[in-house]
Scaffold this motif. Sequence first.
Motif, short mmCIF file in Angstrom:
data_model
loop_
_atom_site.label_atom_id
_atom_site.label_comp_id
_atom_site.label_asym_id
_atom_site.label_seq_id
_atom_site.Cartn_x
_atom_site.Cartn_y
_atom_site.Cartn_z
N ARG A 1 0.82 4.10 -2.83
CA ARG A 1 0.56 5.51 -2.48
C ARG A 1 1.67 6.40 -3.03
N LYS B 1 0.84 -1.20 0.00
CA LYS B 1 0.00 0.00 0.00
C LYS B 1 0.88 1.26 0.00
N THR B 2 1.95 1.24 0.75
CA THR B 2 2.86 2.39 0.78
C THR B 2 3.49 2.61 -0.59
N LEU C 1 -5.69 0.93 -5.18
CA LEU C 1 -5.72 1.61 -3.88
C LEU C 1 -7.10 1.50 -3.24
N ARG D 1 1.18 9.53 -5.87
CA ARG D 1 1.57 10.93 -5.72
C ARG D 1 2.14 11.50 -7.02
N GLU E 1 6.37 8.84 1.53
CA GLU E 1 5.56 7.73 2.03
C GLU E 1 6.32 6.90 3.06
N GLU F 1 -7.57 2.32 0.54
CA GLU F 1 -6.75 3.54 0.61
C GLU F 1 -7.35 4.64 -0.26
N ARG F 2 -7.11 5.88 0.17
CA ARG F 2 -7.52 7.03 -0.63
C ARG F 2 -6.31 7.56 -1.40
N LEU F 3 -6.58 8.33 -2.41
CA LEU F 3 -5.52 8.95 -3.19
C LEU F 3 -4.80 9.97 -2.32
N PRO F 4 -3.49 9.84 -2.17
CA PRO F 4 -2.74 10.83 -1.40
C PRO F 4 -2.58 12.11 -2.22
#
Length: 178
Positions: free
Chosen positions: A38, A34-35, A76, A42, A173, A81-84
């Motif tokens: 993310r 996930k990291t 994501l 970005r 991240e 997860e949400r969009l960073p």
Amino acid sequence: MSFRSVLRAQTADCHAEVDKLFGTFDLSDREQYKTFLRAHARVVPATENALEEAGIARLLPDWPERRRAHLLLADLRELGERLPPCLAPPALQSQPALWGALYVLEGSKLGGAMLAKSVPDHLPSRYLTPQAPKGAMRAFMDRLDASDSDDPAVAISAARSVFDLFLEAGQLELEAVP
């Protein structure tokens, strides 16, 4: 020397740094994966949008099929997860700049295909395994080499800028992980 060879040679140091940083992620671990995603989120959506706004479709007619931000966002979402926040993409104000930025995004597909092998089947991997038509990478490289780039320094600068964005995103991240 072909245009792609010039870009490869002049960005090899950046590419090595990005590979080193993203090679530290264990993609078989859900949280690290996930990291990783993310960090890519970005960079990829904003860079793809910048390419589109600058007219990449007139240089590369199959551009819509090459976009991957929607695949990244779907992965994501599936992981909860949400969009960073996206990092600001480089200014792409000329044809050479477009080719330089796209060189990095297209090249990341090759790396993604290799990385996808370490993502377990129970995790989504659409972003790392996009279904491109056979020969799509060769077609891109042929178009890149045939492009009328009168200023390779601008293309190199744009490519290095996108590599730098990936580095910055990866570091951001990783710093956010407890």
